[in-house]
Design an enzyme around this catalytic site. Structure first.
Site, PDB file in Angstrom:
ATOM      1  N   ARG A  68      56.118  37.556  52.495  1.00  0.00           N
ATOM      2  CA  ARG A  68      55.370  38.133  51.407  1.00  0.00           C
ATOM      3  C   ARG A  68      56.346  38.144  50.131  1.00  0.00           C
ATOM      4  O   ARG A  68      56.060  38.611  49.082  1.00  0.00           O
ATOM      5  CB  ARG A  68      54.913  39.562  51.773  1.00  0.00           C
ATOM      6  CG  ARG A  68      53.767  39.859  51.742  1.00  0.00           C
ATOM      7  CD  ARG A  68      53.315  41.253  52.353  1.00  0.00           C
ATOM      8  NE  ARG A  68      52.279  41.727  51.973  1.00  0.00           N
ATOM      9  CZ  ARG A  68      51.217  41.877  52.871  1.00  0.00           C
ATOM     10  NH1 ARG A  68      51.298  41.333  54.022  1.00  0.00           N
ATOM     11  NH2 ARG A  68      49.884  42.461  52.333  1.00  0.00           N
ATOM     12  N   LYS A  93      42.755  36.758  55.022  1.00  0.00           N
ATOM     13  CA  LYS A  93      43.934  36.155  56.041  1.00  0.00           C
ATOM     14  C   LYS A  93      43.328  36.580  57.314  1.00  0.00           C
ATOM     15  O   LYS A  93      43.382  35.702  58.328  1.00  0.00           O
ATOM     16  CB  LYS A  93      45.151  36.432  55.536  1.00  0.00           C
ATOM     17  CG  LYS A  93      45.608  36.129  54.109  1.00  0.00           C
ATOM     18  CD  LYS A  93      47.096  36.663  53.678  1.00  0.00           C
ATOM     19  CE  LYS A  93      47.526  38.092  53.805  1.00  0.00           C
ATOM     20  NZ  LYS A  93      46.646  38.924  52.561  1.00  0.00           N
ATOM     21  N   ARG A 135      34.986  47.565  52.768  1.00  0.00           N
ATOM     22  CA  ARG A 135      35.900  46.996  54.257  1.00  0.00           C
ATOM     23  C   ARG A 135      36.125  48.118  54.947  1.00  0.00           C
ATOM     24  O   ARG A 135      36.737  49.321  54.453  1.00  0.00           O
ATOM     25  CB  ARG A 135      36.997  46.425  54.000  1.00  0.00           C
ATOM     26  CG  ARG A 135      37.941  45.742  54.987  1.00  0.00           C
ATOM     27  CD  ARG A 135      39.103  44.856  54.630  1.00  0.00           C
ATOM     28  NE  ARG A 135      40.175  45.076  54.051  1.00  0.00           N
ATOM     29  CZ  ARG A 135      41.287  44.560  53.924  1.00  0.00           C
ATOM     30  NH1 ARG A 135      41.292  43.217  54.349  1.00  0.00           N
ATOM     31  NH2 ARG A 135      42.509  45.127  53.560  1.00  0.00           N
ATOM     32  N   ARG A 175      40.875  51.860  55.745  1.00  0.00           N
ATOM     33  CA  ARG A 175      42.381  52.035  55.663  1.00  0.00           C
ATOM     34  C   ARG A 175      42.744  52.877  54.429  1.00  0.00           C
ATOM     35  O   ARG A 175      42.347  52.626  53.511  1.00  0.00           O
ATOM     36  CB  ARG A 175      42.801  50.823  55.751  1.00  0.00           C
ATOM     37  CG  ARG A 175      43.057  49.966  57.029  1.00  0.00           C
ATOM     38  CD  ARG A 175      43.512  48.617  57.078  1.00  0.00           C
ATOM     39  NE  ARG A 175      44.533  48.270  55.944  1.00  0.00           N
ATOM     40  CZ  ARG A 175      44.694  47.078  55.889  1.00  0.00           C
ATOM     41  NH1 ARG A 175      44.148  46.142  56.544  1.00  0.00           N
ATOM     42  NH2 ARG A 175      45.679  46.718  54.856  1.00  0.00           N
ATOM     43  N   ARG A 203      48.592  47.320  45.253  1.00  0.00           N
ATOM     44  CA  ARG A 203      48.841  46.243  46.146  1.00  0.00           C
ATOM     45  C   ARG A 203      48.495  44.992  45.354  1.00  0.00           C
ATOM     46  O   ARG A 203      49.102  43.885  45.821  1.00  0.00           O
ATOM     47  CB  ARG A 203      48.048  46.283  47.321  1.00  0.00           C
ATOM     48  CG  ARG A 203      48.455  47.294  48.374  1.00  0.00           C
ATOM     49  CD  ARG A 203      47.219  47.776  49.301  1.00  0.00           C
ATOM     50  NE  ARG A 203      47.069  46.679  50.313  1.00  0.00           N
ATOM     51  CZ  ARG A 203      45.853  46.695  50.804  1.00  0.00           C
ATOM     52  NH1 ARG A 203      45.139  47.516  50.630  1.00  0.00           N
ATOM     53  NH2 ARG A 203      45.679  45.627  51.839  1.00  0.00           N
TER      54      ARG A 203
END
Ligand code: ADP
Length: 207
Positions: free
Chosen positions: A87, A13, A121, A150, A161
């Protein structure tokens, strides 16, 4: 014009948002980035949100709506992309009351692929750019800053998640589809393939 980007965590996204911003002048509204900026600046919201994000859970809808309303006041007349919002079904319904959603773009990627991508990532600690890096001490290709993972990209949090996404966010696909407002793009291939699909959507919308 308002576009909503739907997709699992790590589906791309943010990547699509940057592309739409750079190439078509969209204004990018990312609730995740707004919350992370609050965490960095140790605001009241940031202090409250930090532990929730680290667990891979969602912030309450009323907290998110307050953030969104503040942002929308600043960008009433721009073409906006909502990244990471709505969300939950409740957020989607509340968004309906304050703005018109022209299109929801659903970015489809198989979960196994997401898990692999999110593992590598990294985010630049200085400028915040997301990058894929296999190196242990990689540097940001934009500013040379330190690349860090992160906390919520750690494998145990990612699976949480993805579960939260399946339970609370995936129902939005049907919500927008039932309004004939959903378009699906496939991000299991190359970036060029992804962006070609985005180009076509923007072209069709501006007809
Ligand atoms: P990703 O899309 O990779 O999951 P984001 O940067 O969009 O990451 O969001 C990071 C975290 O911020 C989420 O896991 C959640 O805890 C919180 N968050 C972001 N947007 C929302 C939202 N609309 N509602 C509730 N929590 C949110």
């Amino acid at each position: 014009m308002n576009l909503v980007l739907l997709g699992a965590p790590g589906s791309g996204k943010g990547y699509v948002s940057s592309y739409l911003k750079q190439n078509f002048g969209f204004n990018h509204i990312s609730t995740g980035e707004l919350i992370r900026a609050n965490i960095k600046n140790k605001t009241e919201l940031g202090i409250y949100a930090e532990a929730i994000i680290a667990r891979g859970e969602l912030l309450p809808d009323d907290v998110i709506m307050k953030i969104i309303k503040q942002e929308l006041e600043k960008c009433q007349n721009s073409n906006n992309i909502f990244d990471g919002f709505p969300r939950t079904l409740n957020q989607a319904k509340m968004l309906q009351d304050i703005a018109n959603v022209d299109m929801a773009i659903y970015i489809d990627v198989p979960f196994e692929m997401i898990i692999k991508r999110v593992e590598s990532r990294r985010v630049c600690a200085t400028c915040g750019t997301m990058q894929i890096s296999q190196e242990a001490n990689g540097k940001c290709e934009k500013c040379g800053g330190e690349l860090v993972q992160r906390d919520d990209d750690k494998p145990e949090v990612v699976s949480r998640r993805l579960k939260v996404y399946s339970d609370q966010t995936a129902p939005l696909i049907d919500f927008y589809q039932s309004k004939n407002n959903l378009i699906k793009v496939d991000n299991s291939g190359s970036a060029d393939y992804l962006f070609a699909q985005i180009d076509r959507i923007v072209k069709d919308m501006s007809r």
